[in-house]
Scaffold this active site. Structure first.
Site, PDB file in Angstrom:
ATOM      1  N   HIS A   1      -2.263  14.663  -5.620  1.00  0.00           N
ATOM      2  CA  HIS A   1      -3.552  14.877  -4.963  1.00  0.00           C
ATOM      3  C   HIS A   1      -3.347  15.650  -3.665  1.00  0.00           C
ATOM      4  O   HIS A   1      -2.227  15.938  -3.266  1.00  0.00           O
ATOM      5  CB  HIS A   1      -4.296  13.565  -4.736  1.00  0.00           C
ATOM      6  CG  HIS A   1      -3.639  12.611  -3.780  1.00  0.00           C
ATOM      7  ND1 HIS A   1      -2.382  12.092  -3.981  1.00  0.00           N
ATOM      8  CD2 HIS A   1      -4.080  12.074  -2.616  1.00  0.00           C
ATOM      9  CE1 HIS A   1      -2.084  11.274  -2.985  1.00  0.00           C
ATOM     10  NE2 HIS A   1      -3.088  11.255  -2.136  1.00  0.00           N
TER      11      HIS A   1
ATOM     12  N   HIS B   1      -3.949  15.064  -0.425  1.00  0.00           N
ATOM     13  CA  HIS B   1      -3.606  14.539   0.901  1.00  0.00           C
ATOM     14  C   HIS B   1      -2.287  15.187   1.342  1.00  0.00           C
ATOM     15  O   HIS B   1      -1.361  15.339   0.532  1.00  0.00           O
ATOM     16  CB  HIS B   1      -3.465  13.008   0.863  1.00  0.00           C
ATOM     17  CG  HIS B   1      -4.785  12.291   0.909  1.00  0.00           C
ATOM     18  ND1 HIS B   1      -4.995  11.064   0.332  1.00  0.00           N
ATOM     19  CD2 HIS B   1      -5.965  12.646   1.482  1.00  0.00           C
ATOM     20  CE1 HIS B   1      -6.255  10.682   0.548  1.00  0.00           C
ATOM     21  NE2 HIS B   1      -6.867  11.633   1.244  1.00  0.00           N
TER      22      HIS B   1
ATOM     23  N   ASP C   1       0.293  14.301   2.901  1.00  0.00           N
ATOM     24  CA  ASP C   1       1.587  13.615   2.700  1.00  0.00           C
ATOM     25  C   ASP C   1       2.094  13.751   1.256  1.00  0.00           C
ATOM     26  O   ASP C   1       3.175  13.253   0.933  1.00  0.00           O
ATOM     27  CB  ASP C   1       1.520  12.134   3.130  1.00  0.00           C
ATOM     28  CG  ASP C   1       0.468  11.323   2.387  1.00  0.00           C
ATOM     29  OD1 ASP C   1      -0.627  11.849   2.132  1.00  0.00           O
ATOM     30  OD2 ASP C   1       0.741  10.145   2.066  1.00  0.00           O
ATOM     31  N   HIS C   2       1.326  14.440   0.412  1.00  0.00           N
ATOM     32  CA  HIS C   2       1.757  14.658  -0.978  1.00  0.00           C
ATOM     33  C   HIS C   2       1.924  16.128  -1.333  1.00  0.00           C
ATOM     34  O   HIS C   2       2.440  16.441  -2.406  1.00  0.00           O
ATOM     35  CB  HIS C   2       0.778  13.992  -1.951  1.00  0.00           C
ATOM     36  CG  HIS C   2       0.757  12.507  -1.790  1.00  0.00           C
ATOM     37  ND1 HIS C   2       1.400  11.653  -2.640  1.00  0.00           N
ATOM     38  CD2 HIS C   2       0.222  11.733  -0.803  1.00  0.00           C
ATOM     39  CE1 HIS C   2       1.253  10.407  -2.207  1.00  0.00           C
ATOM     40  NE2 HIS C   2       0.540  10.426  -1.095  1.00  0.00           N
TER      41      HIS C   2
ATOM     42  N   HIS D   1      -8.415   6.648  -6.366  1.00  0.00           N
ATOM     43  CA  HIS D   1      -7.808   6.716  -5.028  1.00  0.00           C
ATOM     44  C   HIS D   1      -8.939   7.016  -4.042  1.00  0.00           C
ATOM     45  O   HIS D   1      -9.086   8.143  -3.580  1.00  0.00           O
ATOM     46  CB  HIS D   1      -6.715   7.778  -4.997  1.00  0.00           C
ATOM     47  CG  HIS D   1      -6.031   7.923  -3.665  1.00  0.00           C
ATOM     48  ND1 HIS D   1      -5.710   6.846  -2.869  1.00  0.00           N
ATOM     49  CD2 HIS D   1      -5.592   9.023  -2.985  1.00  0.00           C
ATOM     50  CE1 HIS D   1      -5.125   7.280  -1.765  1.00  0.00           C
ATOM     51  NE2 HIS D   1      -5.046   8.598  -1.809  1.00  0.00           N
TER      52      HIS D   1
HETATM   53 ZN   LIG Z   1      -0.246   9.092   0.422  1.00  0.00          ZN
HETATM   54 ZN   LIG Z   2      -3.609   9.732  -0.660  1.00  0.00          ZN
END
Ligand SMILES: [Zn+2]
Ligand SMILES: [Zn+2]
Length: 248
Positions: free
Chosen positions: A61, A63, A65-66, A138
């Site tokens: 996804h 975000h 941090d990914h 999520h």
């Molecule tokens: Zn995350």
């Molecule tokens: Zn996330």
């Protein structure tokens, strides 16, 4: 040979021991990359994985941090002196991912491929060769979990997810389940992330053989996460660490 290398086991909270999310699964020396969060490109180098030889990246996804290391990955692929990539690159993501990459390239035009074909593909519930994707809950985000099957084994990576049947289904009988465990049992953020009790219930319901906990927030440190998961689930559980290698 199937080998998992954890590139990042942390979250959005900057942490020297735990980079943001990323997993590499080597299938007979071909690296399949799942998520490329902040710091994971350098973890890839530490693990001896050549970014020039990565042909497939699966993003769960949008975000940061990914997926934020997609920027230095694509930029570096264009501007590594003496390297001219010709091999096609495929990057997969959830619904809306094409528009997201387009906006990224509008901000950073230097990431647009100069010498190689780039395929950006949005996935729903479907299979791309050995990799199955399924949309999972999520919060309000479009997010995917992935399952890679090779040599008669199955490895599942949850990405970020709240407790949902789709995650249980894709993890069914997995030989290894790499699952987000954002919180200890005393905390929770239902429908967005998992705590240790949720992980235990999902691992039990899916009959996964072995579980690795990842996406660990700083307040997970020093907590017996494995013990908490094992109150519910009776298989093998380990706390993930950056650069941990697991041969399946
Ligand atoms: Zn995350
Ligand atoms: Zn996330």
């Amino acid at each position: 040979l199937l080998e998992v290398i954890l590139l990042g086991t942390g979250t959005s909270a900057p942490n020297l021991k735990r980079r943001s999310s990323g997993v590499c699964i080597q299938v007979d020396d071909e690296p399949f990359i799942f998520d490329l969060g902040a710091g994971t490109l350098h973890r890839m180098l530490e693990a001896g994985i050549d970014y020039k030889k990565v042909n497939r990246i699966f993003i769960t996804h949008q975000h940061p941090d990914h997926c934020s290391d997609l920027i230095p990955f694509l930029f570096g692929t264009n501007y590594t002196l003496g390297f001219e990539r010709k091999t096609p690159l495929s990057i997969y993501g959830p619904k809306g991912f094409k528009g997201f990459i387009k906006k990224m390239a509008a901000l950073f035009p230097w990431i647009t491929p100069k010498t190689y074909p780039l395929e950006i593909r949005e996935l729903g519930k479907e299979r791309i060769d050995q990799v199955k994707a399924v949309p999972v809950l999520h919060g309000g985000m479009q997010a995917l979990s992935y399952r890679l099957e090779a040599d008669g084994k199955a490895i599942v990576y949850s990405g970020d997810a709240g407790y949902c049947q789709d995650l249980i289904d894709i993890a069914q009988d997995a030989d290894l389940l790499i699952i987000e465990c954002s919180f200890p049992e005393t905390m929770s953020l239902p429908k967005v992330h998992l705590n240790t009790a949720d992980v235990g219930r999902i691992a039990k319901a899916s009959n996964a053989k072995r579980v690795i906990l990842t996406h660990l927030n700083p307040f997970c440190e020093g907590v017996d996460l494995v013990g908490q998961v094992c109150k519910i689930y009776s298989g093998v559980v380990e706390e993930g660490k950056d650069l941990m290698r697991i041969v399946i």
